[in-house]
Design an enzyme around this catalytic site. Structure first.
Site, mmCIF file in Angstrom:
data_model
loop_
_atom_site.group_PDB
_atom_site.id
_atom_site.type_symbol
_atom_site.label_atom_id
_atom_site.label_comp_id
_atom_site.label_asym_id
_atom_site.label_seq_id
_atom_site.Cartn_x
_atom_site.Cartn_y
_atom_site.Cartn_z
ATOM 1 N N ASP A 186 51.361 7.434 -0.841
ATOM 2 C CA ASP A 186 50.022 7.282 -0.029
ATOM 3 C C ASP A 186 50.416 6.530 1.420
ATOM 4 O OD1 ASP A 186 47.332 7.416 0.510
ATOM 5 O OD2 ASP A 186 46.802 5.843 -0.469
ATOM 6 N N LYS B 184 44.826 -10.037 -1.630
ATOM 7 C CA LYS B 184 44.440 -8.691 -2.278
ATOM 8 C C LYS B 184 43.854 -8.758 -3.805
ATOM 9 C CE LYS B 184 45.265 -3.816 -2.959
ATOM 10 N NZ LYS B 184 46.395 -2.821 -2.935
#
Length: 593
Positions: free
Chosen positions: A432, A326
């Protein structure tokens, strides 16, 4: 007066087969006895009800019993095994319940066994493997469960096996490939998982049916069944690497002691910066290593992208395992805080259902710009979102998730949240939770990821850190977010409830149909429980035939949907905590499997 066959079989006057007699044509049930007494056959035509009498076992010379296509109920009497001369036993297409009698292994002459299309449950008795002369075994469309007994490897003469439309689990046994006379094998609509054997009958695609087992994978070299290629992690066996381990064990032991002391200090005061910790305790990777691993950030290697970062698949030159890298878009607002949040979470958590970080890279690129990346274990089956909404993703899986897989995933996510909320000090809130942030490993184990918006709850009431900002994803954000409430575990519980309903219905909370006050929660609630079938995902691959859809719905789907509805209640005080949710889902999972 008793019919002659009753006297011969030892059936008393009080014994009933639930026969229905009528005038005119012969009775729909007849038993023919050969004059020599060497062969006795029982064959139905139609119309039988009631239970199978145990006294049928007194027919010592009965070698063929066919009671198929009737309405017989109750269990299979274990006394039938007293008819040790039985060659063929057909009880298919009835309403029989209970398990297959353990004593069935005593039928050593049995050549054909058909108990298909009943309501039988429980595991297969290992004694069935003692029927070594068996040539045809048909158990299709029942509710049998568990794994295939190892004793089945003794069925060397079998040429036809049908175990389809049950609840069998585990890997497909390798011994099926060594059954030289086996010509047909139907294992479809079960819960088998893992690699498909490659030899014997498995070389003939037309002779083996495996559809409806979403957890199966195939060898890249012999993939005849159109299943995903198995992902394996090569074992390190070289002598050189073994010697290397011997050299590094002592310093690692010292490092571990230092690590324990360091973590004890770290938990007392949470630091905002994670770089030094990762540099000291994890393998070091440079900017150049990441460039090479991602093939110079090739678009082909890019898995996904968001406002704060992009994820690439890659492999380092010094390792054999695939990794997910990432990269954070530090020029975007919030990207730096997202990196720091993920680092803080990953260094303070350790759980099988939370993504695992391999290492962190915090350096500068070739233009001397700040560069930050986190390297994760690669999740071979992508995100849950890919499986629930395959049409919205390119190169997505072509097979639907079975209900059993959805139940397992729900349990995995619930365990991760319970760990975060109730086993960490201070509690961790994800903020989230959605299908796109639930990743699936090579064995379909679910792992919660993307902690860029997460935060630890402050121990000081009213702390500014607990105030809710504009975070999360529309549709999964708890309603109280819009009313200035502080971050709480209830926010994650709401997201979990929406995720659960989405996984079972196949509809996003932002679906175009949800207008004028209609939401996913209200959509499901309006059909709960009597019309639930109308809102469930039509692509859900059930592990049984349609006659038992109602059983599956009432015993398992209805309670699981109820959990989703409870968790997604608008008022936080009406939602359960994950400590309450986990036992409910665990109970369903244990009962189902």
């Amino acid at each position: 007066m008793l019919p002659p066959w009753r006297k011969r079989c030892g059936l008393g006057a009080g014994t009933s087969l639930g026969l229905r007699f009528r005038l005119g044509p012969p009775s729909p049930f007849w038993l023919a006895f050969h004059a020599a007494g060497t062969r006795t056959e029982a064959t139905p035509v139609n119309g039988l009800s009631g239970s199978i009498p145990a006294s049928l076992g007194d027919c010592k010379q009965l070698d063929m019993l066919n009671l198929s296509f009737n309405s017989l109920q109750g269990t299979i009497p274990s006394e039938l095994v007293n008819s040790t001369s039985l060659v063929s036993l057909d009880l298919s297409n009835n309403n029989l319940t209970g398990s297959i009698p353990f004593q069935i292994g005593a039928l050593l002459q049995l050549l054909r066994l058909d108990i298909s299309f009943n309501n039988l449950s429980g595991q297969l008795p290992f004694t069935l493997g003692q029927c070594v002369q068996l040539s045809s075994l048909r158990l299709r469309s029942n509710m049998l469960n568990g794994s295939i007994p190892e004793s089945f490897s003794d069925l060397k003469s079998v040429d036809q096996i049908d175990l389809s439309r049950n609840y069998f689990v585990g890997q497909i046994p390798e011994f099926f490939a060594s059954m030289v006379f086996l010509e047909q094998l139907d294992l479809s609509i079960n819960i088998f998982e893992g690699p498909i054997p490659t030899g014997g009958i498995f070389q003939n695609h037309s002779a083996v049916i495996l559809d409806g087992n979403a957890g199966l994978c195939a060898s890249a070299a012999t993939n005849l069944f159109q299943f995903p290629v198995c992902t394996t992690k090569p074992a390190v066996k070289s002598k050189r690497k073994v010697l290397l381990l011997v050299k590094v064990i002592p310093p690692i032991a010292i490092a571990l002691l230092s690590f324990i002391f360091f973590m004890a200090t770290l938990l007392k005061r949470r630091q905002a910066q994670a770089g030094p910790y990762y540099n000291e305790t994890m393998k070091k990777v440079s900017y150049g290593d990441i460039v090479k691993a991602t093939n110079w950030f090739s678009p082909i290697n890019k898995i996904s992208s968001s406002h704060t970062g992009s994820i690439y698949i890659g492999r380092f030159e010094f390792d054999t395992d695939l990794v997910a890298i990432k990269l954070f878009h530090l020029e975007e607002n919030g990207a730096r805080n997202s990196f720091l949040s993920e680092c803080e979470v990953l260094r303070n958590t350790r759980h099988r259902n939370i993504v695992k970080a391999v290492t962190v890279c915090s350096t500068v690129d070739l233009q001397n710009n700040e560069f930050k990346a986190i390297v994760f274990d690669f999740m071979a089956n992508g995100s849950l979102d890919m499986w629930v909404h395959p049409k919205l993703h390119q190169n997505s899986p072509k097979r639907a998730l079975s209900f059993g897989q959805r139940l397992r995933i729900a349990m995995d996510v619930a365990l991760a949240l319970d760990y975060m909320h109730n086993q960490l000090t201070p509690p961790l809130i994800h903020c989230d939770l959605k299908p796109g942030n639930v990743l699936l490993d090579y064995d379909m184990t679910a792992r919660v990821g993307d902690f860029g918006s997460s935060r630890f709850l402050s121990s000081s009431p009213g702390s500014p850190e607990d105030l809710v900002g504009v975070e999360g994803t529309i549709g999964y954000i708890a309603p109280e977010y819009c009313m200035g409430y502080k971050v709480s575990t209830g926010c994650d519980v709401y997201g979990f409830g929406v995720l659960l309903l989405e996984m079972l219905t196949g509809r996003r909370p932002t679906d175009a149909m949800f207008t004028d006050g209609l939401s996913l929660h209200r959509f499901v609630s309006s059909a709960f429980p009597s019309r639930l079938g109308e809102v469930l995902d039509p692509h859900m691959a059930h592990e049984q035939h349609h006659e038992f859809d109602n059983v599956l719905e009432q015993r398992y789907i209805v309670p699981l949907v109820e959990v989703g509805l409870m968790c997604s209640m608008e008022s936080p005080k009406d939602r359960p905590g994950m400590a309450e949710v986990c036992p409910k889902i665990l109970s369903l999972k244990e009962s189902f499997f």
